[in-house]
Design an enzyme around this catalytic site. Structure first.
Site, short mmCIF file in Angstrom:
data_model
loop_
_atom_site.label_atom_id
_atom_site.label_comp_id
_atom_site.label_asym_id
_atom_site.label_seq_id
_atom_site.Cartn_x
_atom_site.Cartn_y
_atom_site.Cartn_z
CE1 TYR A 121 -0.96 1.34 -7.15
CE2 TYR A 121 -2.33 2.10 -8.98
CZ TYR A 121 -1.61 2.37 -7.82
OH TYR A 121 -1.55 3.65 -7.33
CB SER A 155 4.54 -10.48 2.49
OG SER A 155 4.30 -9.60 3.56
NE ARG A 156 1.72 -3.70 -0.80
CZ ARG A 156 0.63 -4.25 -1.33
NH1 ARG A 156 0.73 -5.00 -2.41
NH2 ARG A 156 -0.56 -4.05 -0.79
CG ASP A 179 -4.22 -12.63 5.88
OD1 ASP A 179 -3.34 -12.69 5.00
OD2 ASP A 179 -5.09 -11.75 5.90
CB SER A 188 -5.69 -13.48 -0.93
OG SER A 188 -6.12 -12.40 -0.12
CB VAL A 222 -0.52 0.94 0.61
CG1 VAL A 222 -0.79 1.02 2.12
CG2 VAL A 222 -0.84 2.27 -0.06
CE LYS A 233 -2.76 -9.42 6.48
NZ LYS A 233 -2.13 -9.28 5.15
N GLY A 257 -8.63 -12.72 4.24
CA GLY A 257 -7.98 -14.03 4.19
C GLY A 257 -6.64 -13.99 3.51
CE LYS A 305 -6.62 -9.08 4.12
NZ LYS A 305 -5.71 -10.21 3.79
#
EC number: 1.1.1.94
Length: 334
Positions: free
Chosen positions: A47, A255-256, A245, A139, A280, A192, A137, A105
């Protein structure tokens, strides 16, 4: 300080690496084979490859103890599972008297209620006595593991939880702010991800920077409307867990969720897009629960609704954009 991180995905591992330079950290993996592999190699190659664990990090699994038992031996407990695993993990540590915080999240898929719940609502159902909150937040795990400057929000209605999270993670490269608006911080983190899919779609279709700016701005308005309906404060959405965020996830190349939108714009199916990530993308799983919760509250979220139509295959990428642009004129408001 002794910190327990329950979950050895990318984000849990990154926080363990950051905190392990100043504290004693136990990184717990559900799978014993995964834990052995991480311990043997000194890094989480599955990961978070390329980032060595500092000496302060010990790797554990069920062979070393169940989460509830281990929690009582540590000063702070961090749940680093995806949203789908939060309920079970909260049940496991329900008897813990230490501060607990989750990293995930999103809205949980409906379980006991006909609609999805935020993390603090799940906690209220299964572990109401737990002193808990969220660490959220803007990250990316890779940047935190590299020690690049990052700011997070420790959100809880309990001052002791906020203070414990600051003591555990605030350091030279990781700044932790506190906020008692847990609902607002969680709504920002959930919505978001959905908006980032929309922004990735926008960029993938080469609609331009004007379109991206409009989408992010109106998306922030949607996020705020839902948050206020759920009891959040408006000012929270102008902070790190709202605007911060959203900007990171909607525009950052790591960003996935944004990547899902880009791949859908290329003509990939949702299954192909998700399979290519290897991780994920919470926005894919929480988009429908976001829109359903908003609908029950009478909150209009056209961008999020468009993402759901796209993910469910009811519209093509071009049709999703056309539907948004074809909406009737309206006054700009929150």
């Amino acid at each position: 300080m002794d910190i327990l991180v329950l979950g050895a995905g990318a984000w849990g591992t990154a926080l363990a690496i950051s905190a392990g330079q100043r504290h004693r950290v136990t990184l717990w993996a559900r799978d014993a084979a995964q834990a052995a592999a991480i311990a043997g190699r000194g890094e989480n190659t599955a990961y978070l490859p390329g980032h060595r664990l500092p000496a302060g990090v010990r790797v554990a699994s069920r062979a070393d103890g169940e989460p509830g038992m281990l929690a009582q031996r540590h000063d702070v407990v961090i749940i680093a599972t995806p949203m789908a695993g939060l309920r079970q993990m909260l049940v496991s540590v329900a008897g813990c008297t230490r501060p607990v915080a989750w990293l995930c999240k999103g809205f949980e898929a409906p379980v006991a209620q006909p609609y999805g719940l935020l993390g603090h609502e799940v906690r209220a159902e299964v572990a109401p006595q737990l002193a808990a909150g969220a660490l959220s937040g803007p990250s990316f795990a890779q940047e935190v593991a590299r020690g690049q400057p990052t700011a997070l929000v420790a959100a809880s209605d309990a001052a002791a939880v906020r203070e414990a999270l600051v003591a555990a993670f605030h350091g030279p490269t990781l700044r932790v702010y506190v906020n008692d608006d847990l609902a607002g911080v969680e709504v920002g983190g959930a919505v978001k991800n959905v908006l980032a899919i929309a922004t990735g779609l926008c960029d993938g279709l080469a609609l331009g920077l004007n379109a991206r700016a409009a989408l992010v701005t109106r998306g922030l308005a949607e996020m705020t409307r839902l948050g206020v309906a759920l009891g959040a404060r408006v000012d929270t959405f102008m902070g790190l867990s709202g605007l911060g965020d959203l900007v990171l996830t909607a525009t950052g190349d790591l960003s996935r969720n944004r990547r899902v939108g880009l791949l859908l714009a290329e003509g990939r199916t949702l299954q192909q897009a998700v399979a290519s990530l290897g991780h994920v993308a919470e926005g894919v799983y929480s988009a429908r629960t976001v829109v359903e919760r908003a609908s029950r509250l009478g909150v209009e979220m056209p961008i999020a609704a468009g993402v759901v139509d796209l993910l469910d295959g009811r519209v093509s990428p071009a049709q999703a954009v056309a539907a948004l642009m074809g909406r009737d004129p309206a006054a700009e408001r929150g």
